[in-house]
Each structure stands twice: as C-alpha cells, then as structure tokens.
Design a protein around this motif. Structure first.
Motif, PDB file in Angstrom:
ATOM      1  N   TYR A 155      50.361  66.906  66.202  1.00  0.00           N
ATOM      2  CA  TYR A 155      51.755  66.465  66.236  1.00  0.00           C
ATOM      3  C   TYR A 155      52.385  66.305  64.860  1.00  0.00           C
ATOM      4  O   TYR A 155      53.593  66.247  64.742  1.00  0.00           O
ATOM      5  CB  TYR A 155      51.858  65.148  67.014  1.00  0.00           C
ATOM      6  N   GLY A 156      51.599  66.216  63.813  1.00  0.00           N
ATOM      7  CA  GLY A 156      52.143  66.126  62.473  1.00  0.00           C
ATOM      8  C   GLY A 156      52.609  64.741  62.056  1.00  0.00           C
ATOM      9  O   GLY A 156      53.052  64.553  60.942  1.00  0.00           O
ATOM     10  N   LYS A 157      52.515  63.790  62.979  1.00  0.00           N
ATOM     11  CA  LYS A 157      52.926  62.424  62.650  1.00  0.00           C
ATOM     12  C   LYS A 157      51.838  61.748  61.826  1.00  0.00           C
ATOM     13  O   LYS A 157      50.651  61.981  62.034  1.00  0.00           O
ATOM     14  CB  LYS A 157      53.154  61.642  63.942  1.00  0.00           C
ATOM     15  N   TYR A 158      52.250  60.893  60.891  1.00  0.00           N
ATOM     16  CA  TYR A 158      51.283  60.160  60.083  1.00  0.00           C
ATOM     17  C   TYR A 158      50.842  58.911  60.822  1.00  0.00           C
ATOM     18  O   TYR A 158      51.671  58.117  61.267  1.00  0.00           O
ATOM     19  CB  TYR A 158      51.871  59.803  58.712  1.00  0.00           C
ATOM     20  N   VAL A 159      49.517  58.754  60.950  1.00  0.00           N
ATOM     21  CA  VAL A 159      48.922  57.642  61.664  1.00  0.00           C
ATOM     22  C   VAL A 159      48.167  56.784  60.655  1.00  0.00           C
ATOM     23  O   VAL A 159      47.508  57.312  59.760  1.00  0.00           O
ATOM     24  CB  VAL A 159      47.938  58.152  62.753  1.00  0.00           C
ATOM     25  N   VAL A 160      48.258  55.454  60.795  1.00  0.00           N
ATOM     26  CA  VAL A 160      47.566  54.543  59.893  1.00  0.00           C
ATOM     27  C   VAL A 160      46.163  54.286  60.430  1.00  0.00           C
ATOM     28  O   VAL A 160      45.994  53.779  61.536  1.00  0.00           O
ATOM     29  CB  VAL A 160      48.327  53.211  59.735  1.00  0.00           C
ATOM     30  N   VAL A 195      37.222  43.199  53.255  1.00  0.00           N
ATOM     31  CA  VAL A 195      38.416  43.873  52.740  1.00  0.00           C
ATOM     32  C   VAL A 195      38.863  44.922  53.744  1.00  0.00           C
ATOM     33  O   VAL A 195      38.065  45.742  54.203  1.00  0.00           O
ATOM     34  CB  VAL A 195      38.128  44.532  51.369  1.00  0.00           C
ATOM     35  N   LEU A 196      40.155  44.885  54.091  1.00  0.00           N
ATOM     36  CA  LEU A 196      40.746  45.849  55.000  1.00  0.00           C
ATOM     37  C   LEU A 196      41.407  46.945  54.179  1.00  0.00           C
ATOM     38  O   LEU A 196      42.297  46.678  53.375  1.00  0.00           O
ATOM     39  CB  LEU A 196      41.787  45.173  55.895  1.00  0.00           C
ATOM     40  N   VAL A 197      40.959  48.189  54.374  1.00  0.00           N
ATOM     41  CA  VAL A 197      41.515  49.346  53.659  1.00  0.00           C
ATOM     42  C   VAL A 197      42.259  50.207  54.675  1.00  0.00           C
ATOM     43  O   VAL A 197      41.685  50.614  55.686  1.00  0.00           O
ATOM     44  CB  VAL A 197      40.393  50.160  52.978  1.00  0.00           C
ATOM     45  N   GLU A 198      43.537  50.444  54.415  1.00  0.00           N
ATOM     46  CA  GLU A 198      44.350  51.280  55.300  1.00  0.00           C
ATOM     47  C   GLU A 198      44.706  52.580  54.595  1.00  0.00           C
ATOM     48  O   GLU A 198      44.952  52.596  53.391  1.00  0.00           O
ATOM     49  CB  GLU A 198      45.638  50.547  55.691  1.00  0.00           C
ATOM     50  N   ARG A 199      44.717  53.671  55.368  1.00  0.00           N
ATOM     51  CA  ARG A 199      45.096  54.963  54.818  1.00  0.00           C
ATOM     52  C   ARG A 199      45.917  55.720  55.856  1.00  0.00           C
ATOM     53  O   ARG A 199      45.751  55.501  57.065  1.00  0.00           O
ATOM     54  CB  ARG A 199      43.881  55.785  54.393  1.00  0.00           C
ATOM     55  N   LYS A 200      46.795  56.589  55.384  1.00  0.00           N
ATOM     56  CA  LYS A 200      47.639  57.366  56.284  1.00  0.00           C
ATOM     57  C   LYS A 200      47.062  58.763  56.421  1.00  0.00           C
ATOM     58  O   LYS A 200      46.769  59.432  55.438  1.00  0.00           O
ATOM     59  CB  LYS A 200      49.063  57.432  55.745  1.00  0.00           C
ATOM     60  N   VAL A 201      46.913  59.199  57.675  1.00  0.00           N
ATOM     61  CA  VAL A 201      46.345  60.509  57.982  1.00  0.00           C
ATOM     62  C   VAL A 201      47.322  61.261  58.869  1.00  0.00           C
ATOM     63  O   VAL A 201      47.873  60.698  59.820  1.00  0.00           O
ATOM     64  CB  VAL A 201      44.983  60.349  58.714  1.00  0.00           C
TER      65      VAL A 201
END
Length: 89
Positions: free
Chosen positions: A39-44, A28-34
């Motif tokens: 820089y404040g950009k959201y990275v997956v 199972v692949l679990v993705e989350r945004k951090v």
C-alpha cells in the motif's frame, strides 16, 4: 581489525526510556517508520530493548543506545548518552 572498523560495525539507536525500575537497567522503546510493501503507507514499528544504564536515566528521557557484548540474558545494549531529559511536571 582496527578500532575504527570495529566502531563502524556497532549499531546505535535512539529511543525513549519507558521503565527504570530495575537496578542499572532501563527499558527503551525504539520506534521506526517502515513503508508498507503493497500500500505504500508508512507504518510505525516499535521494539523494546533492555539496556544497561550507568548514567542514571529517568522515564521519558530520550537516549542513544549502542550494541555491545551480552551483559546478561536479556541485556546487550548500553546507554551512550542522554539526548534530552524528560520534562518534570
């Protein structure tokens, strides 16, 4: 500990089944945004888990997984429910 306290401590995650080639085990692949600290950009960010499967999930299914005691060397999660079945073409 009471049963409700134990249940509150178990982690649950949502993810997508990427492989079901093993017997009673799926990947199972679990993705989350951090948020990036500078820089404040959201990275997956993503991580793959080996999950015990008694429900018979297929590739592309969205599932909910729950942490449990270790079942084998790499498996310590269990599929609790299938949220959405994959579309068959």
């Amino acid at each position: 500990m009471t049963e409700t306290t134990k249940e509150a401590l178990t982690r649950t995650l949502d993810g997508v089944v990427t492989s079901n080639k093993m017997d009673k085990t799926v990947t199972v692949l679990v993705e989350r945004k951090v948020k990036h600290p500078l820089y404040g950009k959201y990275v997956v960010k993503s991580k793959k888990y080996h999950v015990h499967d008694e429900l018979g999930c297929g590739e592309g299914d969205k599932v909910e997984i729950k942490e449990t005691k270790p079942i084998s060397k790499t498996v310590s999660w269990v599929v609790t429910k299938i949220l959405e079945k994959a579309e068959v073409l």
